[in-house]
Write an enzyme that holds these catalytic residues in place. Sequence first.
Site, PDB file in Angstrom:
ATOM      1  CB  THR A 174      -0.946  -0.325   1.543  1.00  0.00           C
ATOM      2  OG1 THR A 174      -1.802  -1.485   1.377  1.00  0.00           O
ATOM      3  CG2 THR A 174      -1.717   1.005   1.407  1.00  0.00           C
ATOM      4  CB  ILE A 177       1.517  14.101  12.154  1.00  0.00           C
ATOM      5  CG1 ILE A 177       0.489  14.161  11.147  1.00  0.00           C
ATOM      6  CG2 ILE A 177       1.817  15.196  12.829  1.00  0.00           C
ATOM      7  CD1 ILE A 177      -1.334  12.849  13.434  1.00  0.00           C
ATOM      8  CE  LYS A 236       2.876   4.639  15.206  1.00  0.00           C
ATOM      9  NZ  LYS A 236       1.281   4.775  14.552  1.00  0.00           N
ATOM     10  N   GLY A 267      -2.670   5.496   6.021  1.00  0.00           N
ATOM     11  CA  GLY A 267      -2.744   5.291   4.595  1.00  0.00           C
ATOM     12  C   GLY A 267      -1.504   5.456   3.995  1.00  0.00           C
TER      13      GLY A 267
END
Length: 460
Positions: free
Chosen positions: A19, A142, A211, A319
Amino acid sequence: MQSNQSTKTIRVGLLGAGTVGSQTARLIVEQFNELKKRTGAEIELAAVACLRPEEVDAPWIKRDLLTTDTASLCTREDIDIIVELIGGLEPAHTFVKSALSHGKSVVTANKALLAKFGPELYECAESHGVDLYFEAAVAGAIPILRPLRESLIGDEITQIFGIVNGTTNYILDEMTVRGLDFDSALRAAQEKGYAEADPTGDVEGFDAANKAAILATLAFQMPVSIDDVSVEGISAITAEDIAAASVEKRVIKLLAAVERHCDDDGDGEPNSYGGVSVSVYPALVGAEHPLASVHGSFNAVFVKAQAADDLMFYGRGAGGAPTASAVVGDVVSAARNLVRGCSGFGVPMYNKYVPASSEQTRADFVIRCNMEDTSLALRGEVMDVFADYGVKAERLASACEAQYAQAEGESDCPQCGLGGPGSMRVLVRECSKTTVQSICKDLQDLDFVLGKPLALRIIK
């Protein structure tokens, strides 16, 4: 910028055509002219490595670029930048280290890799004079890692609270806005493609923990790994927890929390490096806090710094296209450095990681325990546990009680006040995390308490 006669060609080897990989290839190919203007070089997609080339369905990737020989691609002399988008620890670790060791700059979105092997790879890149960029590893599109590495490098960061997992934020938001229970909200997330068939990594906090380790390393210039992160997920959150928080003008969010605590080492002067806590946990966030308004699958990272004060970074955290945007941004940065014949600033780690002490983790918490009987006598036994630890504690009304009190002017609703199965919520102030854990253990040992109590930190 260089003249057209001397324009350099920067050749990119892409590992992974899923993706994010396919969207990264698309941006490199379709934005060829724009990227050339921005870098002073022609950025060429030179090869794409994947396990099953026959399954690649991306018309912008030429078939003759596809290969299954990933190891060789990482060492090819005609490749300048390796983009690693295959994920996981191995063989990604081997491929990335090989590329760096052979003088290739590397761009990756692999959070698990950096949380486990980050310090080793940062040092490898530095020793070979190449770049290692990874903006897409945290919060997708971001821009948060570059500000930590560059924009805020002259400041002192004290705290980061991040909503860095879109799946859990979507689930909690659906529970808050639509009144769904956890299982229903999870199914909704899976139907929309926000959650995997096996959502464990997201809902139990492991994705956010990777993260958090990366954020701590960059914010505090110290080697923090996934093994240093305390992790708690959201699977224990109930519709009643959500409703009670709403009555109190709070929302529940899963946070990656990175904090540097001041300490007094006995010389009368505060020591800024007293200890660091790196955690993932569901928390009660006040409605006035910027993170409270982050809805759906969006991500946001709240940073507190000494000079810059409060900063908020918000946007799409996942995404294909959003993440590819961050990846290609890193490719451009690496390409610019290659054009100039240099590498960018690395990841300094001159501080030693020292875990925060129990006293440094003091905060306000709400503890919820489920009970076979909520009669006044057993409520008293619960409060005795808190008294044994000498903490400031007060029983909070359940969502049902609070709504009844607002409507009828009573302190307890008749149903909740007469016993029977239910839950009890207690607010404790300025309590250490260790003490909260001990209290929860003692509560769980009571015969009439069902299951493990839930402790939620309050973020003011």
